[in-house]
Design a protein around this motif. Structure first.
Motif, mmCIF file in Angstrom:
data_model
loop_
_atom_site.group_PDB
_atom_site.id
_atom_site.type_symbol
_atom_site.label_atom_id
_atom_site.label_comp_id
_atom_site.label_asym_id
_atom_site.label_seq_id
_atom_site.Cartn_x
_atom_site.Cartn_y
_atom_site.Cartn_z
ATOM 1 N N ARG A 109 -42.131 -94.053 53.071
ATOM 2 C CA ARG A 109 -40.862 -93.419 52.685
ATOM 3 C C ARG A 109 -40.844 -91.912 52.953
ATOM 4 N NH1 ARG A 109 -38.793 -95.847 47.099
ATOM 5 N NH2 ARG A 109 -37.205 -94.282 47.536
ATOM 6 N N GLY A 110 -41.543 -91.497 54.005
ATOM 7 C CA GLY A 110 -41.549 -90.088 54.386
ATOM 8 C C GLY A 110 -42.630 -89.250 53.721
ATOM 9 N N TRP A 111 -43.417 -89.857 52.841
ATOM 10 C CA TRP A 111 -44.512 -89.130 52.201
ATOM 11 C C TRP A 111 -45.581 -88.766 53.234
ATOM 12 C CZ3 TRP A 111 -46.374 -91.597 46.946
ATOM 13 C CH2 TRP A 111 -45.327 -91.564 46.014
ATOM 14 N N GLU A 112 -46.326 -87.716 52.942
ATOM 15 C CA GLU A 112 -47.513 -87.386 53.729
ATOM 16 C C GLU A 112 -48.427 -88.606 53.752
ATOM 17 O OE1 GLU A 112 -50.977 -83.907 53.591
ATOM 18 O OE2 GLU A 112 -49.929 -84.450 51.736
ATOM 19 N N ARG A 113 -49.009 -88.892 54.907
ATOM 20 C CA ARG A 113 -49.923 -90.034 54.996
ATOM 21 C C ARG A 113 -51.166 -89.760 54.135
ATOM 22 N NH1 ARG A 113 -51.538 -91.418 60.883
ATOM 23 N NH2 ARG A 113 -52.508 -89.396 60.595
ATOM 24 N N ALA A 114 -51.700 -90.779 53.517
ATOM 25 C CA ALA A 114 -52.881 -90.628 52.659
ATOM 26 C C ALA A 114 -54.062 -90.075 53.454
ATOM 27 C CB ALA A 114 -53.243 -91.962 52.009
ATOM 28 N N ILE A 115 -54.233 -90.525 54.679
ATOM 29 C CA ILE A 115 -55.356 -90.054 55.491
ATOM 30 C C ILE A 115 -55.236 -88.553 55.767
ATOM 31 C CG2 ILE A 115 -54.336 -90.649 57.754
ATOM 32 C CD1 ILE A 115 -57.994 -91.246 56.752
ATOM 33 N N ASP A 116 -54.012 -88.061 55.968
ATOM 34 C CA ASP A 116 -53.801 -86.632 56.201
ATOM 35 C C ASP A 116 -54.024 -85.821 54.925
ATOM 36 O OD1 ASP A 116 -53.149 -87.137 58.889
ATOM 37 O OD2 ASP A 116 -51.021 -87.368 58.414
ATOM 38 N N ALA A 117 -53.545 -86.339 53.807
ATOM 39 C CA ALA A 117 -53.759 -85.657 52.527
ATOM 40 C C ALA A 117 -55.251 -85.601 52.208
ATOM 41 C CB ALA A 117 -52.994 -86.366 51.413
ATOM 42 N N GLN A 118 -55.981 -86.673 52.527
ATOM 43 C CA GLN A 118 -57.417 -86.691 52.278
ATOM 44 C C GLN A 118 -58.137 -85.654 53.140
ATOM 45 O OE1 GLN A 118 -59.969 -90.092 53.503
ATOM 46 N NE2 GLN A 118 -60.567 -90.161 51.331
ATOM 47 N N ARG A 119 -57.797 -85.581 54.423
ATOM 48 C CA ARG A 119 -58.416 -84.576 55.311
ATOM 49 C C ARG A 119 -58.135 -83.159 54.812
ATOM 50 N NH1 ARG A 119 -56.176 -87.799 60.135
ATOM 51 N NH2 ARG A 119 -57.887 -89.220 60.602
ATOM 52 N N ARG A 120 -56.903 -82.939 54.363
ATOM 53 C CA ARG A 120 -56.505 -81.612 53.889
ATOM 54 C C ARG A 120 -57.298 -81.212 52.647
ATOM 55 N NH1 ARG A 120 -53.035 -80.901 50.041
ATOM 56 N NH2 ARG A 120 -51.875 -82.838 50.389
ATOM 57 N N ILE A 121 -57.359 -82.086 51.635
ATOM 58 C CA ILE A 121 -58.054 -81.725 50.401
ATOM 59 C C ILE A 121 -59.560 -81.609 50.624
ATOM 60 C CG2 ILE A 121 -58.295 -84.059 49.424
ATOM 61 C CD1 ILE A 121 -57.437 -80.839 47.460
ATOM 62 N N LEU A 122 -60.130 -82.463 51.473
ATOM 63 C CA LEU A 122 -61.547 -82.364 51.778
ATOM 64 C C LEU A 122 -61.839 -81.070 52.531
ATOM 65 C CD1 LEU A 122 -64.350 -83.684 51.640
ATOM 66 C CD2 LEU A 122 -63.779 -84.919 53.745
ATOM 67 N N GLY A 123 -60.950 -80.688 53.438
ATOM 68 C CA GLY A 123 -61.119 -79.421 54.156
ATOM 69 C C GLY A 123 -61.098 -78.223 53.225
ATOM 70 N N GLU A 124 -60.174 -78.231 52.248
ATOM 71 C CA GLU A 124 -60.106 -77.138 51.269
ATOM 72 C C GLU A 124 -61.367 -77.104 50.408
ATOM 73 O OE1 GLU A 124 -57.404 -74.669 50.770
ATOM 74 O OE2 GLU A 124 -57.447 -75.405 52.827
ATOM 75 N N PHE A 125 -61.804 -78.254 49.961
ATOM 76 C CA PHE A 125 -63.010 -78.372 49.139
ATOM 77 C C PHE A 125 -64.216 -77.814 49.895
ATOM 78 C CE2 PHE A 125 -66.544 -81.003 47.410
ATOM 79 C CZ PHE A 125 -66.385 -80.791 46.050
ATOM 80 N N ASP A 126 -64.400 -78.245 51.134
ATOM 81 C CA ASP A 126 -65.533 -77.782 51.947
ATOM 82 C C ASP A 126 -65.442 -76.289 52.243
ATOM 83 O OD1 ASP A 126 -66.714 -80.297 52.011
ATOM 84 O OD2 ASP A 126 -65.900 -80.809 53.991
ATOM 85 N N ALA A 127 -64.246 -75.784 52.522
ATOM 86 C CA ALA A 127 -64.081 -74.359 52.815
ATOM 87 C C ALA A 127 -64.454 -73.497 51.615
ATOM 88 C CB ALA A 127 -62.641 -74.073 53.249
ATOM 89 N N VAL A 128 -64.024 -73.910 50.425
ATOM 90 C CA VAL A 128 -64.342 -73.151 49.216
ATOM 91 C C VAL A 128 -65.844 -73.198 48.945
ATOM 92 C CG1 VAL A 128 -64.066 -73.072 46.698
ATOM 93 C CG2 VAL A 128 -62.063 -73.372 48.179
ATOM 94 N N LEU A 129 -66.441 -74.389 49.021
ATOM 95 C CA LEU A 129 -67.877 -74.503 48.754
ATOM 96 C C LEU A 129 -68.696 -73.730 49.782
ATOM 97 C CD1 LEU A 129 -68.378 -78.210 47.631
ATOM 98 C CD2 LEU A 129 -68.156 -76.154 46.216
ATOM 99 N N GLY A 130 -68.223 -73.687 51.014
ATOM 100 C CA GLY A 130 -68.946 -72.965 52.054
ATOM 101 C C GLY A 130 -68.971 -71.464 51.833
ATOM 102 N N ALA A 131 -67.996 -70.937 51.116
ATOM 103 C CA ALA A 131 -67.915 -69.496 50.867
ATOM 104 C C ALA A 131 -68.330 -69.100 49.458
ATOM 105 C CB ALA A 131 -66.481 -69.022 51.126
ATOM 106 N N ALA A 132 -68.587 -70.087 48.598
ATOM 107 C CA ALA A 132 -68.859 -69.816 47.182
ATOM 108 C C ALA A 132 -70.330 -69.499 46.927
ATOM 109 C CB ALA A 132 -68.449 -71.016 46.335
#
Length: 192
Positions: A109-132
């Motif tokens: 119904r036009g929602w962001e695909r789950a696979i894309d949302a997963q890649r996005r949140i995992l990317g944010e998680f990894d980026a923060v941990l990589g700099a923390a």
């Protein structure tokens, strides 16, 4: 052993006339967020990162104020993009969410695909941990992307089986050094 805690905002004040990202915490949600402050795992947190959605920021601010820590806001930690439908009544929302998790490679119904949302949140998680620094960190966000993150970190396929309990206000813990889940969803306020 630094630990990353992914915390979902608790109950919100639902208003069909306000865009979902602008919803704030309800009285019950605020009470639960304050109850979280007494939990033993909270005291070791040294860094707080929040989604830019109001309900997540309000939860993170309660935690940050208690710990004397400024929060870092990362807009890409938002919940899965559901703006195509906007507010949906609870039963309809749950049916669409079931489809979202069951068919992760297609937009429901036009929602962001789950696979894309997963890649996005995992990317944010990894980026923060990589700099923390090597210290315990809290990520404050949402149930949908939090579930997708938990599934990715535990090597499971996308499904709703690992969804947080209804109502939100849950957290899971991740061992940053060992790169493994310490435990799945638990209530932020210790209630069972």
């Amino acid at each position: 052993m630094p630990i990353a805690y992914y915390i979902t905002h608790p109950q919100v004040r639902i208003d069909a006339n306000i865009p979902v990202p602008d919803w704030g915490l309800s009285d019950i949600g605020r009470t639960r967020a304050f109850a979280m402050l007494g939990q033993p795992w909270v005291g070791s947190i040294r860094h707080i990162v929040s989604s830019g959605e109001r309900k997540a920021i309000e939860t993170a601010e309660i935690l940050g104020s208690h710990l004397g820590i400024a929060i870092e806001v990362r807009e890409r930690m938002h919940e899965n993009d559901r703006s195509a439908t906007g507010f949906l009544p609870p039963l309809e929302f749950e049916a669409v969410a079931d489809q979202f998790f069951a068919d992760p490679h297609n937009s429901i119904r036009g929602w962001e695909r789950a696979i894309d949302a997963q890649r996005r949140i995992l990317g944010e998680f990894d980026a923060v941990l990589g700099a923390a620094d090597a210290a315990d960190i809290a990520f404050v966000g949402h149930g949908g992307v939090g579930t997708l993150l938990l599934l990715a970190l535990s090597g499971q396929r996308i499904s709703r089986e690992a969804d947080q309990p209804a109502g939100g206000g849950s957290y899971f813990a991740y061992d940053v050094q060992a790169r493994g889940i310490l435990h799945g969803w638990r209530p932020i306020d210790g209630a069972l």
